[in-house]
Design a protein around this motif. Structure first.
Motif, PDB file in Angstrom:
ATOM      1  N   HIS A 185     -26.121  11.896-156.857  1.00  0.00           N
ATOM      2  CA  HIS A 185     -25.785  12.965-157.813  1.00  0.00           C
ATOM      3  C   HIS A 185     -25.033  14.070-157.069  1.00  0.00           C
ATOM      4  N   TYR A 186     -24.522  15.062-157.855  1.00  0.00           N
ATOM      5  CA  TYR A 186     -23.917  16.251-157.243  1.00  0.00           C
ATOM      6  C   TYR A 186     -24.895  17.409-157.383  1.00  0.00           C
ATOM      7  N   LEU A 187     -24.799  18.369-156.436  1.00  0.00           N
ATOM      8  CA  LEU A 187     -25.613  19.577-156.516  1.00  0.00           C
ATOM      9  C   LEU A 187     -24.669  20.759-156.724  1.00  0.00           C
ATOM     10  N   LEU A 188     -24.854  21.469-157.867  1.00  0.00           N
ATOM     11  CA  LEU A 188     -23.915  22.529-158.267  1.00  0.00           C
ATOM     12  C   LEU A 188     -24.548  23.898-158.043  1.00  0.00           C
ATOM     13  N   ASN A 189     -23.782  24.811-157.412  1.00  0.00           N
ATOM     14  CA  ASN A 189     -24.250  26.181-157.185  1.00  0.00           C
ATOM     15  C   ASN A 189     -23.128  27.175-157.469  1.00  0.00           C
ATOM     16  N   GLY A 190     -23.477  28.314-158.067  1.00  0.00           N
ATOM     17  CA  GLY A 190     -22.483  29.357-158.319  1.00  0.00           C
ATOM     18  C   GLY A 190     -22.734  30.045-159.642  1.00  0.00           C
ATOM     19  N   ALA A 191     -21.739  30.808-160.102  1.00  0.00           N
ATOM     20  CA  ALA A 191     -21.909  31.559-161.358  1.00  0.00           C
ATOM     21  C   ALA A 191     -20.562  31.788-162.024  1.00  0.00           C
ATOM     22  N   LYS A 192     -20.569  31.732-163.330  1.00  0.00           N
ATOM     23  CA  LYS A 192     -19.390  32.039-164.150  1.00  0.00           C
ATOM     24  C   LYS A 192     -19.758  33.201-165.060  1.00  0.00           C
ATOM     25  N   LEU A 193     -18.750  34.019-165.371  1.00  0.00           N
ATOM     26  CA  LEU A 193     -18.991  35.248-166.126  1.00  0.00           C
ATOM     27  C   LEU A 193     -18.002  35.329-167.274  1.00  0.00           C
ATOM     28  N   GLY A 232     -30.348  22.434-170.560  1.00  0.00           N
ATOM     29  CA  GLY A 232     -31.613  21.759-170.263  1.00  0.00           C
ATOM     30  C   GLY A 232     -31.658  21.231-168.840  1.00  0.00           C
ATOM     31  N   MET A 233     -30.492  21.131-168.188  1.00  0.00           N
ATOM     32  CA  MET A 233     -30.517  20.681-166.789  1.00  0.00           C
ATOM     33  C   MET A 233     -31.226  21.758-165.950  1.00  0.00           C
ATOM     34  N   ILE A 267     -25.115  30.238-164.970  1.00  0.00           N
ATOM     35  CA  ILE A 267     -25.673  30.343-163.620  1.00  0.00           C
ATOM     36  C   ILE A 267     -26.170  28.966-163.172  1.00  0.00           C
ATOM     37  N   PHE A 268     -25.723  28.581-162.006  1.00  0.00           N
ATOM     38  CA  PHE A 268     -26.084  27.253-161.480  1.00  0.00           C
ATOM     39  C   PHE A 268     -26.868  27.437-160.179  1.00  0.00           C
ATOM     40  N   ASP A 269     -28.132  27.095-160.231  1.00  0.00           N
ATOM     41  CA  ASP A 269     -28.980  27.254-159.056  1.00  0.00           C
ATOM     42  C   ASP A 269     -29.482  25.874-158.659  1.00  0.00           C
ATOM     43  N   ASN A 270     -28.741  25.223-157.782  1.00  0.00           N
ATOM     44  CA  ASN A 270     -29.078  23.856-157.361  1.00  0.00           C
ATOM     45  C   ASN A 270     -29.232  22.919-158.562  1.00  0.00           C
ATOM     46  N   VAL A 271     -28.221  22.909-159.423  1.00  0.00           N
ATOM     47  CA  VAL A 271     -28.291  22.031-160.616  1.00  0.00           C
ATOM     48  C   VAL A 271     -27.859  20.621-160.217  1.00  0.00           C
ATOM     49  N   LYS A 272     -28.734  19.647-160.543  1.00  0.00           N
ATOM     50  CA  LYS A 272     -28.413  18.234-160.258  1.00  0.00           C
ATOM     51  C   LYS A 272     -27.509  17.719-161.363  1.00  0.00           C
ATOM     52  N   ILE A 273     -26.286  17.330-161.008  1.00  0.00           N
ATOM     53  CA  ILE A 273     -25.337  16.839-162.010  1.00  0.00           C
ATOM     54  C   ILE A 273     -25.162  15.327-161.812  1.00  0.00           C
ATOM     55  N   PRO A 274     -25.439  14.517-162.842  1.00  0.00           N
ATOM     56  CA  PRO A 274     -25.213  13.078-162.695  1.00  0.00           C
ATOM     57  C   PRO A 274     -23.749  12.794-162.349  1.00  0.00           C
ATOM     58  N   LYS A 275     -23.513  11.798-161.540  1.00  0.00           N
ATOM     59  CA  LYS A 275     -22.136  11.535-161.099  1.00  0.00           C
ATOM     60  C   LYS A 275     -21.210  11.212-162.257  1.00  0.00           C
ATOM     61  N   GLU A 276     -21.802  10.621-163.320  1.00  0.00           N
ATOM     62  CA  GLU A 276     -20.928  10.256-164.458  1.00  0.00           C
ATOM     63  C   GLU A 276     -20.454  11.474-165.247  1.00  0.00           C
ATOM     64  N   ASN A 277     -20.914  12.692-164.874  1.00  0.00           N
ATOM     65  CA  ASN A 277     -20.470  13.901-165.591  1.00  0.00           C
ATOM     66  C   ASN A 277     -19.252  14.562-164.962  1.00  0.00           C
ATOM     67  N   LEU A 278     -18.697  13.970-163.909  1.00  0.00           N
ATOM     68  CA  LEU A 278     -17.455  14.520-163.335  1.00  0.00           C
ATOM     69  C   LEU A 278     -16.262  13.966-164.116  1.00  0.00           C
ATOM     70  N   LEU A 279     -15.318  14.838-164.487  1.00  0.00           N
ATOM     71  CA  LEU A 279     -14.107  14.379-165.192  1.00  0.00           C
ATOM     72  C   LEU A 279     -13.198  13.714-164.159  1.00  0.00           C
ATOM     73  N   PRO A 280     -12.966  12.397-164.276  1.00  0.00           N
ATOM     74  CA  PRO A 280     -12.344  11.683-163.166  1.00  0.00           C
ATOM     75  C   PRO A 280     -10.817  11.730-163.099  1.00  0.00           C
ATOM     76  N   ASN A 281     -10.152  12.071-164.236  1.00  0.00           N
ATOM     77  CA  ASN A 281      -8.713  11.780-164.286  1.00  0.00           C
ATOM     78  C   ASN A 281      -7.766  12.915-163.897  1.00  0.00           C
TER      79      ASN A 281
END
Ligand code: TGC
Ligand code: FAD
Length: 392
Positions: free
Chosen positions: A160-168, A198-199, A222-236
């Motif tokens: 999986h991916y681990l996402l961290n950071g913040a958007k405003l 819910g993640m 707000i992303f605090d060590n959010v586990k993102i399934p690999k299939e949720n990355l936009l590949p193209n």
């Protein structure tokens, strides 16, 4: 209940340039705004509440996925129809148009263009029907006009991916089911990720006390060590060009939307000026007020022509980023100036919620800032005509 007396100005008979389908789509959006938006929008704005009951109607008039193919639940309309829908919705309120812009151009568009078939099938039909609402996370606390400097990042953890950071300043974030989020990988390359409510570690606090777009919910991501399934990355598609490509589509819709807000302000001011008697005659009979009204309809007509032509180019896939910037910049500025002049024509009545003008004026302060500020669009056009970037 507010009575909606709106009559759309068409000084140069531009309806002649529209197909029967364009007019049908436009008129059904116009009717919906009169019936469902006008009666409730002032209260929603005064109470700073997004009117969720409008989501179903937005889906029904084709505002969610207007140009997305039918196989994914979209309305499969052309770009002029998309623009006309945005115009009509923003005639009602910029905040409601924001929700439609974000859903169609900033959430459905990237999933359609940059996603794979599984992602398209999983998300697009639910977004088109309004069962899912999306938001778009590009802006950060330290990076607004310069998104290339973004700090939100994700790490490959193997499964999986681990996402961290913040958007405003994210429209719809407080209630969105999914967020299309732009973040850098370990090599510094920007990618789009679909983050679902819910993640664990993902939160969306609301931003309060806005004087503008009060009927639209704005918040953080707000992303605090959010586990993102690999299939949720936009590949193209990856790189800054990916989110900027979505902005082209949304800015195009806003160029049309701003005309709607301007038309509503002009129409309201014209009616008021003909009815309001001072010094024994309607104020519309005074030269100063005629100057204001004449300049308004001139600017609206110029914007209508500019934007219709842009729509033709967009349909032919020939509209450039700089042409879109010119229209977004011109039309929002035009609408804001018209709102200010129209407010003056109404005198004291213009500051009340009995009329839509002050609400449009306050809303347009956000519209002239988001999707690239007035300055940034000038510099995009400047870069295009001189060949020299003022950003570097
Ligand atoms: P720059 O070096 O010019 O470009 C980086 C890469 O992107 C490519 N590119 C584009 N690709 C597709 N479409 C476009 N419109 C593109 N513009 C540029 C470019 O070719 C380059 O590709 P490559 O392969 O060479 O890497 O980038 P820069 O860092 O100098 O920035 C340029 C600038 C300032 C124009 C850009 O960053 C910008 O537009 N800034 C404004 C930010 C903005 O508009 N943010 C909006 C956030 S979303 C929002 O506000 C939603 S509100 C919604 C609502 O409620 O309605
Ligand atoms: P800054 O970038 O800090 O700019 C401040 C001022 O400096 C501006 O006047 C700007 O024009 C000027 N400036 C900056 N750079 C230059 C330069 N190179 N040359 C000259 N002048 C410059 N973002 C999202 O990602 N998703 C959303 O859904 C979203 N919704 C929004 C909803 C609302 C209600 C608002 C207000 C904003 C929203 N935004 C969203 C954020 C929006 O896109 C940013 O506010 C915008 O891009 C500007 O960034 P900033 O506010 O950080 O201003």
């Amino acid at each position: 209940m507010t009575q909606d007396l709106f009559q759309a100005p068409d000084y140069y008979l531009l309806d002649d340039l529209l197909s029967d389908e364009h007019k049908l789509v436009r008129d059904s959006a116009r009717e919906w705004v009169k019936r469902d938006v006008t009666p409730i929008i002032e209260d929603a704005a005064q109470n700073a509440k997004f009117p969720k009951q409008l989501l179903k109607g937005l889906a029904e008039i084709g505002a969610f996925g207007s140009f997305i193919p039918e196989e994914y639940g979209g309305a499969n309309l052309d770009q002029i129809s998309y623009g006309l829908i945005m115009q009509e919705i923003e005639r009602g309120d910029s905040g409601i148009r924001s929700t439609a812009s974000v859903q169609t151009s900033l959430v459905m568009y990237p999933i359609w263009k940059y996603g794979n078939n599984e992602q398209r099938e999983k998300y697009l039909p639910k977004l088109a029907s309004g069962e899912f609402i999306g938001c778009f996370g590009l802006t950060e606390p330290n990076h607004g006009s310069n998104p290339s400097g973004m700090e939100t990042k994700f790490k490959d953890m193997g499964d999986h991916y681990l996402l961290n950071g913040a958007k405003l300043w994210i429209s719809n974030s407080p209630f969105a089911d999914i967020a299309v989020v732009w973040a850098k990988n370990e090599k510094g390359r920007i990618h789009g990720l679909i983050v679902e409510r819910g993640m664990e570690g993902f939160s969306t606090p609301e931003t309060h006390h806005k004087w503008s777009l009060r009927a639209s919910a704005t918040g953080e991501l707000i992303f605090d060590n959010v586990k993102i399934p690999k299939e949720n990355l936009l590949p193209n598609k990856s790189g800054l060009g990916a989110p900027l490509g979505c902005l082209d589509s949304a800015r195009y819709g806003i160029a049309w939307g701003a005309i709607g807000a301007a038309m509503d302000c002009y129409d309201t001011a014209l009616r008021y000026a003909k009815e309001r008697i001072q010094f024994g005659k309607p104020i519309a009979g005074f030269q100063l007020q005629q100057k204001k009204l004449t300049e308004m309809i001139t600017e609206i007509t110029k914007a209508q022509l500019l934007t219709w032509r842009l729509g033709v180019l967009k349909n032919e896939e020939r509209a450039t980023t700089a042409q879109i910037s010119m229209a977004k910049r011109n039309n929002v500025d035009m609408a804001l100036k018209i709102a200010r002049e129209a407010r003056q024509i109404l005198g004291a009545m213009g500051i009340t919620g009995d009329y839509s003008i002050m609400r449009h004026m306050m809303n347009l302060e956000s519209v002239i800032t988001y999707e690239g500020t007035h300055d940034i669009h000038l510099l995009i056009t400047g870069m295009d005509i001189t060949g020299i970037s003022a950003f570097k």
